[in-house]
Design a protein around this motif. Structure first.
Motif, mmCIF file in Angstrom:
data_model
loop_
_atom_site.group_PDB
_atom_site.id
_atom_site.type_symbol
_atom_site.label_atom_id
_atom_site.label_comp_id
_atom_site.label_asym_id
_atom_site.label_seq_id
_atom_site.Cartn_x
_atom_site.Cartn_y
_atom_site.Cartn_z
ATOM 1 N N ARG A 57 0.871 -1.253 0.019
ATOM 2 C CA ARG A 57 0.040 0.004 0.064
ATOM 3 C C ARG A 57 0.616 1.213 -0.044
ATOM 4 O O ARG A 57 0.452 2.149 -0.604
ATOM 5 C CB ARG A 57 -0.845 0.065 1.084
ATOM 6 C CG ARG A 57 -2.259 -0.740 1.092
ATOM 7 C CD ARG A 57 -3.178 -0.435 2.139
ATOM 8 N NE ARG A 57 -2.681 -0.114 3.510
ATOM 9 C CZ ARG A 57 -2.690 -0.944 4.437
ATOM 10 N NH1 ARG A 57 -3.081 -2.178 4.341
ATOM 11 N NH2 ARG A 57 -2.264 -0.394 5.617
ATOM 12 N N GLU B 245 2.406 1.738 -3.225
ATOM 13 C CA GLU B 245 1.316 2.198 -4.152
ATOM 14 C C GLU B 245 0.932 3.736 -3.999
ATOM 15 O O GLU B 245 0.989 4.539 -4.936
ATOM 16 C CB GLU B 245 0.069 1.468 -3.943
ATOM 17 C CG GLU B 245 -0.031 0.172 -4.580
ATOM 18 C CD GLU B 245 -1.049 -0.676 -4.133
ATOM 19 O OE1 GLU B 245 -1.483 -1.695 -4.716
ATOM 20 O OE2 GLU B 245 -1.888 -0.368 -3.270
ATOM 21 N N LYS B 246 0.936 4.168 -2.844
ATOM 22 C CA LYS B 246 0.734 5.573 -2.522
ATOM 23 C C LYS B 246 1.982 6.612 -2.729
ATOM 24 O O LYS B 246 1.491 7.721 -3.346
ATOM 25 C CB LYS B 246 0.427 5.646 -0.964
ATOM 26 C CG LYS B 246 -1.099 5.303 -0.428
ATOM 27 C CD LYS B 246 -1.042 5.335 1.119
ATOM 28 C CE LYS B 246 -2.247 4.919 1.572
ATOM 29 N NZ LYS B 246 -2.445 4.784 3.062
ATOM 30 N N ILE C 81 4.423 1.921 -7.316
ATOM 31 C CA ILE C 81 3.768 0.954 -7.963
ATOM 32 C C ILE C 81 2.787 1.888 -8.661
ATOM 33 O O ILE C 81 2.006 2.725 -8.032
ATOM 34 C CB ILE C 81 2.930 -0.028 -7.138
ATOM 35 C CG1 ILE C 81 4.173 -0.911 -6.766
ATOM 36 C CG2 ILE C 81 2.162 -0.887 -8.002
ATOM 37 C CD1 ILE C 81 3.582 -1.975 -5.477
ATOM 38 N N ARG C 82 2.671 2.025 -10.041
ATOM 39 C CA ARG C 82 1.816 3.045 -10.609
ATOM 40 C C ARG C 82 0.283 2.241 -11.136
ATOM 41 O O ARG C 82 -0.402 2.990 -11.426
ATOM 42 C CB ARG C 82 2.493 3.523 -12.086
ATOM 43 C CG ARG C 82 3.561 4.524 -11.573
ATOM 44 C CD ARG C 82 4.064 5.111 -13.077
ATOM 45 N NE ARG C 82 4.369 4.027 -14.251
ATOM 46 C CZ ARG C 82 4.912 4.230 -15.343
ATOM 47 N NH1 ARG C 82 5.584 5.308 -15.344
ATOM 48 N NH2 ARG C 82 4.923 3.396 -16.247
ATOM 49 N N GLY C 83 0.504 1.038 -10.914
ATOM 50 C CA GLY C 83 -0.993 0.356 -11.234
ATOM 51 C C GLY C 83 -0.687 -1.048 -11.761
ATOM 52 O O GLY C 83 0.426 -1.903 -11.665
ATOM 53 N N TYR C 84 -1.609 -1.879 -11.994
ATOM 54 C CA TYR C 84 -1.601 -3.142 -12.574
ATOM 55 C C TYR C 84 -2.501 -3.308 -13.889
ATOM 56 O O TYR C 84 -3.511 -2.795 -13.669
ATOM 57 C CB TYR C 84 -2.280 -4.220 -11.271
ATOM 58 C CG TYR C 84 -1.802 -3.961 -10.099
ATOM 59 C CD1 TYR C 84 -0.551 -4.685 -9.742
ATOM 60 C CD2 TYR C 84 -2.245 -2.967 -9.140
ATOM 61 C CE1 TYR C 84 0.048 -4.516 -8.462
ATOM 62 C CE2 TYR C 84 -1.334 -2.845 -7.770
ATOM 63 C CZ TYR C 84 -0.254 -3.604 -7.488
ATOM 64 O OH TYR C 84 0.270 -3.403 -6.396
#
Length: 150
Positions: free
Chosen positions: A39, A42-43, A47-50
């Motif tokens: 998390r 991601e924040k 990690i830009r997305g999946y």
């Protein structure tokens, strides 16, 4: 970002569909701290997305070209108009602004040479500010969608 975050990123780049439980086992961490780290990654935007990685030929996109674009002018209005225009061309699957000549590199996928010619004539050549387009046809992908080095 520490070594454990890098391990998490390495594993997720290899398989973005891992459950948190599977990921935690691979990086030797309990589930709750692993989930918290994911998390946080991601924040932070690490990690830009999946998404699913789709094979272009599976969609009938059997032809690929690299297009080098030189703009007539490089003032901010021209650059903005060009970038907005190229963003609206669905067959442009990647676009990078470059230093020096040429100004941009576009990766374009179409069904075949005839479809590429139509796209070239009707969309790419008419983008704002274009002075010259130079195309190189992709023969083979040698390294494709490689995970980022840690």
């Amino acid at each position: 970002m520490d070594a454990l975050d890098r391990k998490i990123l390495t594993e997720l780049q290899q398989d973005g569909r891992l459950t948190v439980t599977e990921l935690a086992a691979r990086v030797k961490l309990s589930v709750s701290p692993c989930h918290r780290r994911v998390r946080d990654l991601e924040k932070s935007g690490a990690i830009r997305g999946y998404r699913a990685m789709v094979d272009p030929p599976a969609l009938g996109l059997n032809f690929e070209a690299l297009v080098f674009v030189t703009l007539r002018w490089e003032d901010s209005d021209t650059v903005t108009a060009f970038e907005e225009g190229v963003a609206d061309v669905p067959h442009v699957i990647q676009a990078q602004r470059l230093f020096g000549e040429p100004d941009y590199l576009l990766r374009v996928a179409t069904a075949d040479l005839a479809a590429y010619q139509q796209l070239y004539d009707q969309r790419l050549a008419t983008l704002p500010g274009v002075q010259r387009l130079t195309s190189t046809l992709v023969m083979k992908h040698v390294v494709d969608d490689r995970p980022l080095p840690q």
